[in-house]
Design an enzyme around this catalytic site. Structure first.
Site, PDB file in Angstrom:
ATOM      1  N   ARG A  15       0.832  -1.218   0.000  1.00 34.05           N
ATOM      2  CA  ARG A  15       0.000   0.000   0.000  1.00 34.05           C
ATOM      3  C   ARG A  15       0.864   1.266   0.000  1.00 34.05           C
ATOM      4  O   ARG A  15       0.518   2.287   0.603  1.00 34.05           O
ATOM      5  CB  ARG A  15      -0.962   0.006   1.192  1.00 34.05           C
ATOM      6  CG  ARG A  15      -2.038  -1.052   1.109  1.00 34.05           C
ATOM      7  CD  ARG A  15      -3.025  -0.923   2.245  1.00 34.05           C
ATOM      8  NE  ARG A  15      -2.420  -1.293   3.524  1.00 34.05           N
ATOM      9  CZ  ARG A  15      -2.944  -1.026   4.714  1.00 34.05           C
ATOM     10  NH1 ARG A  15      -4.090  -0.360   4.785  1.00 34.05           N
ATOM     11  NH2 ARG A  15      -2.341  -1.396   5.821  1.00 34.05           N
ATOM     12  N   LYS A  18      -0.926   4.545  -1.053  1.00 38.66           N
ATOM     13  CA  LYS A  18      -1.832   5.073  -0.027  1.00 38.66           C
ATOM     14  C   LYS A  18      -1.065   5.916   0.989  1.00 38.66           C
ATOM     15  O   LYS A  18      -1.424   7.067   1.263  1.00 38.66           O
ATOM     16  CB  LYS A  18      -2.532   3.911   0.681  1.00 38.66           C
ATOM     17  CG  LYS A  18      -3.233   4.294   1.994  1.00 38.66           C
ATOM     18  CD  LYS A  18      -3.716   3.067   2.738  1.00 38.66           C
ATOM     19  CE  LYS A  18      -4.247   3.422   4.114  1.00 38.66           C
ATOM     20  NZ  LYS A  18      -5.463   4.242   4.069  1.00 38.66           N
ATOM     21  N   LYS A 114     -19.883   3.032  -8.011  1.00 36.95           N
ATOM     22  CA  LYS A 114     -19.249   1.739  -8.245  1.00 36.95           C
ATOM     23  C   LYS A 114     -18.834   1.629  -9.710  1.00 36.95           C
ATOM     24  O   LYS A 114     -19.564   2.049 -10.604  1.00 36.95           O
ATOM     25  CB  LYS A 114     -20.212   0.598  -7.918  1.00 36.95           C
ATOM     26  CG  LYS A 114     -20.631   0.518  -6.475  1.00 36.95           C
ATOM     27  CD  LYS A 114     -19.666  -0.255  -5.642  1.00 36.95           C
ATOM     28  CE  LYS A 114     -20.238  -0.495  -4.252  1.00 36.95           C
ATOM     29  NZ  LYS A 114     -19.260  -1.118  -3.355  1.00 36.95           N
ATOM     30  N   ASN A 119     -16.003  -3.651  -6.548  1.00 39.26           N
ATOM     31  CA  ASN A 119     -15.961  -2.815  -5.349  1.00 39.26           C
ATOM     32  C   ASN A 119     -15.020  -1.631  -5.532  1.00 39.26           C
ATOM     33  O   ASN A 119     -14.665  -0.965  -4.570  1.00 39.26           O
ATOM     34  CB  ASN A 119     -15.532  -3.645  -4.129  1.00 39.26           C
ATOM     35  CG  ASN A 119     -15.624  -2.846  -2.839  1.00 39.26           C
ATOM     36  OD1 ASN A 119     -16.484  -1.985  -2.691  1.00 39.26           O
ATOM     37  ND2 ASN A 119     -14.722  -3.102  -1.905  1.00 39.26           N
ATOM     38  N   ILE A 425     -24.490   6.349  10.666  1.00 42.87           N
ATOM     39  CA  ILE A 425     -24.514   5.060   9.971  1.00 42.87           C
ATOM     40  C   ILE A 425     -23.826   3.968  10.782  1.00 42.87           C
ATOM     41  O   ILE A 425     -24.065   2.786  10.558  1.00 42.87           O
ATOM     42  CB  ILE A 425     -23.898   5.204   8.565  1.00 42.87           C
ATOM     43  CG1 ILE A 425     -24.700   6.236   7.756  1.00 42.87           C
ATOM     44  CG2 ILE A 425     -23.874   3.892   7.819  1.00 42.87           C
ATOM     45  CD1 ILE A 425     -26.183   5.952   7.676  1.00 42.87           C
ATOM     46  N   ASP A 593     -26.225  -3.779   7.422  1.00 40.60           N
ATOM     47  CA  ASP A 593     -25.733  -3.044   6.251  1.00 40.60           C
ATOM     48  C   ASP A 593     -25.654  -3.936   5.013  1.00 40.60           C
ATOM     49  O   ASP A 593     -25.107  -5.036   5.067  1.00 40.60           O
ATOM     50  CB  ASP A 593     -24.336  -2.484   6.527  1.00 40.60           C
ATOM     51  CG  ASP A 593     -24.366  -1.279   7.441  1.00 40.60           C
ATOM     52  OD1 ASP A 593     -25.436  -0.670   7.576  1.00 40.60           O
ATOM     53  OD2 ASP A 593     -23.318  -0.949   8.019  1.00 40.60           O
ATOM     54  N   GLU A 599     -23.374  -4.832  -6.059  1.00 40.17           N
ATOM     55  CA  GLU A 599     -22.066  -5.137  -6.632  1.00 40.17           C
ATOM     56  C   GLU A 599     -22.067  -6.305  -7.613  1.00 40.17           C
ATOM     57  O   GLU A 599     -21.420  -6.245  -8.646  1.00 40.17           O
ATOM     58  CB  GLU A 599     -21.053  -5.409  -5.525  1.00 40.17           C
ATOM     59  CG  GLU A 599     -19.638  -5.449  -6.020  1.00 40.17           C
ATOM     60  CD  GLU A 599     -18.658  -5.237  -4.899  1.00 40.17           C
ATOM     61  OE1 GLU A 599     -17.794  -6.085  -4.733  1.00 40.17           O
ATOM     62  OE2 GLU A 599     -18.772  -4.219  -4.196  1.00 40.17           O
ATOM     63  N   HIS A 689     -17.139  11.149   2.501  1.00 37.90           N
ATOM     64  CA  HIS A 689     -15.889  10.742   1.866  1.00 37.90           C
ATOM     65  C   HIS A 689     -15.029  11.940   1.487  1.00 37.90           C
ATOM     66  O   HIS A 689     -14.051  11.809   0.759  1.00 37.90           O
ATOM     67  CB  HIS A 689     -16.180   9.877   0.643  1.00 37.90           C
ATOM     68  CG  HIS A 689     -16.654   8.507   1.020  1.00 37.90           C
ATOM     69  ND1 HIS A 689     -17.966   8.262   1.377  1.00 37.90           N
ATOM     70  CD2 HIS A 689     -16.011   7.323   1.138  1.00 37.90           C
ATOM     71  CE1 HIS A 689     -18.092   6.976   1.678  1.00 37.90           C
ATOM     72  NE2 HIS A 689     -16.926   6.390   1.548  1.00 37.90           N
ATOM     73  N   CYS A 721     -22.629   7.875   5.044  1.00 38.05           N
ATOM     74  CA  CYS A 721     -21.996   6.585   5.266  1.00 38.05           C
ATOM     75  C   CYS A 721     -21.327   6.586   6.640  1.00 38.05           C
ATOM     76  O   CYS A 721     -21.425   7.560   7.392  1.00 38.05           O
ATOM     77  CB  CYS A 721     -20.967   6.335   4.153  1.00 38.05           C
ATOM     78  SG  CYS A 721     -20.564   4.596   3.910  1.00 38.05           S
TER      79      CYS A 721
END
Length: 754
Positions: A15, A18, A114, A119, A425, A593, A599, A689, A721
């Site tokens: 990662r 990231k 999406k 995903n 949420i 959830d 998906e 987000h 979310c």
């Protein structure tokens, strides 16, 4: 025969992308350092693919956030407000991805959806009337030149013009026909620039071709490529599809002057039949025969039989889709040998392509023998009791009594909530400290008591804050959970877990899907302890938080030996046990959830019910079918388009459904109204987000828009979310805004009734 792939994971082996990008977001490194780290990562990946023996290597599949956004920026498809800001080019890019808030300018992030049936989430640009669509960027060329300087000839890749039009949004009053000449001209300019650099092949990703296409859309495709291919000059053009078959467009596709056509033979099984009707000898077929979505070894014998059946003159072996959707490599995993030998992540899939090529050339018969032996052994663990449970289910097991209208009245009396009840949420910020404490516990550097004491204090602190601010239904914050799917898998028999199996979900967000290795059952209570603890520490209602069976399945790597339906029903029975356990422990509001409901929805509408919704929706109903009428069942869905399956969602028979809505401009509300949606709803009133904090007037206006479409007695107020990925300051500030805006609207509603 040669080998290639459609794309490679850009997240990095550990990662890397990231962590580097998030350092830039925190102002710990500057733009120069970020771009240098990106260059090093690209070099590492190109050289890895070259050393693995891949014949042709893609470029421009790397992105600091999203390749769809990269394409929009390349062609200047960005809002004027952003273009005219004083932000640097890179910060404009990240502002579109994440939002930006400063004294000078307030920019909302682009909508996020999406990417087809995966995903992965892409950012959705909007074509606007005042935009000047043209080639303004150089990233695709820069990446090609960068690889060339390393001695590596790459095939640049980019989103194709048809998919760009199909997946983007349009400003009201603007049509596809109006922007088409400018978009085609922009791609023509890109062709010229690539020809100038001596690029040999260009890959245009046209995933939209595997969806249902109208005659108008087929005509649009033909118009685009009739003009565009006439300008390709020396450039060879590969049109690449994935995620399904091209039945609606195949006859047109093979008539165009493409040099290569990429077809998926894993999800697009019908492509084999289409090719058998005839494939041009002057076009190269890029055959997607290694699954780019799963993590299991390829069965060489079956794949070789498929390849031989195609009877195509010019053929390249490739993956069914980009390897973006699988983890980097199994080399960093510690699975038992009996398990590991069955697994293939991205790097291993490249190796499989080369072995297949060698076998087909009669150069490596031993590889075929070893592979055949692998598939002669039993992989997945079986449990006859679980199979009997699934087989014995009857129609009544999927029906909750009494009907929703009666339950709604009962719950109103039980809970006595105010109009526009407020909740979140589920999750609250998983700060650096939370992650460090969990890591220390897992490494046995602190005792279980120290770990539990920390979680209890954290949970109580957030309960007190919610009480103080004024939320009506509280959550415990989920500080004990590493991930909404992996955490559940760890309490279920039938799962195994990777250590570094990260897959990019969006931007810098990665997920580590667990792996289903056998029949699934619940081996212990999953959430009861912490939900009960929270309820014991407040007079207000605590909402229990669960992940639904469809989402657990869709965010796991699934088995190949049984159907998705059977695995989902196994999960549903396990989660049903947890629901009933929560109810026994006096948790009267339970959220299950189903964030990933859409998906695995087939991309063609004709397959929706026959292949998916006819078992996915009942699986959800099975989870809550045995609870008492007074127990209120919530569910949550996010970052997908739900307007076309509203009827199916209503049939889930939940009591309250919360949707992501803020990034999609509350579009779903019109469909709720049209379909006379019965379930109570909580359309998200702000986008979580993005680190951007909404203001009170903005949230008030959003609530008013909701109330214009949905009766007030049916509306809940919540964010889009969960808040796991956000910082504490922005989370509390945004939620305080949400509560204040709700109070003001409540007062208006009460004043109107006087």
């Amino acid at each position: 025969m040669t080998t290639t792939i459609i794309g490679f994971p850009r997240i990095g082996e550990f990662r890397d992308l990231k962590f580097t990008t998030e350092k830039y977001f925190r102002n710990e490194i500057d733009e120069k350092k970020l771009t240098e780290e990106g260059k090093l990562l690209r070099k590492k990946h190109w050289e890895l693919l070259k050393n693995e023996g891949l014949d042709t290597i893609p470029s421009n599949d790397f992105s600091f956030y999203d390749t769809f956004l990269d394409t929009a920026v390349l062609f200047n498809i960005i809002p004027k407000k952003v273009q005219n800001s004083s932000l640097s080019t890179l910060d404009r890019y990240f502002a579109l991805a994440r939002g930006h808030q400063s004294e000078e300018i307030d920019i909302k992030a682009l909508p996020m959806k999406k990417w087809f049936n995966t995903n992965y989430h892409y950012l959705v640009p909007t074509f606007e009337k005042e935009q000047e669509i043209k080639l303004v960027g150089t990233k695709i060329i820069d990446d090609y030149v960068e690889a060339k300087e390393l001695g590596i000839e790459t095939r640049p890749t980019i989103i194709g013009p048809f998919t760009l039009i199909q997946q983007a949004n349009f400003e009201d009053g603007l049509t596809k026909k109006e922007i088409l000449p400018f978009l085609i001209a922009a791609y023509e300019d890109l062709f010229k620039a690539l020809n100038t650099q001596g690029v040999q092949w260009l890959q245009l990703d046209e995933a939209s071709l595997v969806t249902d296409l109208t005659s108008e859309e087929i005509a649009l495709f033909n118009e685009i490529y009739t003009q565009l291919l006439s300008k390709k000059s020396n450039l060879k053009v590969l049109i690449q599809t994935y995620f399904g078959d091209v039945r609606d467009i195949y006859s047109d596709l093979i008539k165009h002057n493409f040099d290569g056509i990429g077809l998926d033979f894993i999800e697009g099984e019908k492509n084999k039949e289409l090719v058998s009707t005839g494939f041009p000898g002057n076009i190269t077929l890029f055959a997607g025969v290694v699954n780019g979505k799963n993590i299991w070894r390829n069965h060489y014998q079956k794949t070789i039989e498929l390849i031989n059946s195609l009877k195509v003159k010019n053929l390249v072996l490739t993956t069914s889709c980009s390897l973006l959707h699988v983890p980097f490599t199994t080399e960093n995993e510690t699975f038992e040998p009996k398990i590991k030998k069955h697994l293939a992540f991205a790097k291993e899939k490249v190796h499989e392509l080369n072995e297949l090529n060698q076998i087909l050339a009669n150069e490596n018969p031993e590889a075929l023998n070893l592979n055949n032996q692998l598939f002669e052994t039993e992989r997945f663990t079986q449990n006859s009791f679980i199979k009997e449970q699934v087989d014995s289910l009857t129609k009544d097991d999927f029906i909750r009594q009494p009907a929703f209208s009666e339950r709604e009245k009962i719950q109103q009396e039980v809970f006595s909530l105010p109009i526009l009840p407020t909740t979140t949420i589920g999750s609250f910020p998983q700060t650096k400290e939370v992650k460090q404490i969990r890591s220390k516990f897992n490494k046995q550097e602190i005792t279980e008591k120290e770990y539990v004491d920390y979680l209890e204090k954290r949970t109580i602190d957030w309960i007190r804050w919610q009480e103080e601010v004024g939320f009506d239904v509280l959550v415990h914050g989920e500080f004990e959970r590493n991930d909404m799917v992996e955490y559940f898998g760890q309490h279920l028999d039938g799962y195994i877990f990777s250590k570094n199996g990260w897959v990019q979900s969006y931007g810098t967000r990665g997920v580590k899907p667990p792996i289903i290795w056998g029949d699934i059952s619940r081996n212990s209570a999953i959430t009861t302890k912490w939900s009960s603890f929270a309820q014991e520490n407040t007079e207000k209602v605590i909402k229990g938080m669960l992940t639904g069976p469809v989402t657990i399945l869709n965010w796991s790597f699934t088995r190949e030996d049984i159907s998705l339906k059977e695995s989902t029903l196994q999960l549903a029975l396990a989660i049903q046990e947890e629901v009933l356990d929560l109810e026994k422990h006096h948790i009267k509001v339970i959220q299950i959830d189903e964030a990933a409901l859409r998906e695995k929805l087939p991309l063609r509408k004709s397959d929706w019910y026959s292949n998916y919704l006819n078992w996915a929706i009942p699986a959800f109903r099975l989870v809550h079918s045995k609870v008492q009428p007074s127990t209120q069942i919530h569910t949550h869905m996010c970052y997908s388009e739900f307007t076309d399956i509203i009827t199916a969602i209503d049939n889930m028979d939940a009591d309250v459904i919360s949707f992501e809505a803020s990034r999609s401009n509350l579009e779903i509300l019109d469909e709720l109204k049209r379909q006379n949606f019965q379930t109570q709803v909580g359309p998200g009133v702000y986008d979580i987000h993005s680190p951007r904090i909404p203001n009170v007037l903005e949230v008030e206006e959003t609530i008013r828009k909701i109330l214009a479409k949905v009766p007030s007695q049916k509306v809940w107020i919540n964010p889009d979310c969960g808040l796991k990925t956000r910082g504490e300051f922005e989370t509390k500030a945004s939620l305080e805004v949400l509560i204040e805006a709700t109070k003001r609207i409540r007062k208006e509603l009460l004043d109107d009734t006087k």
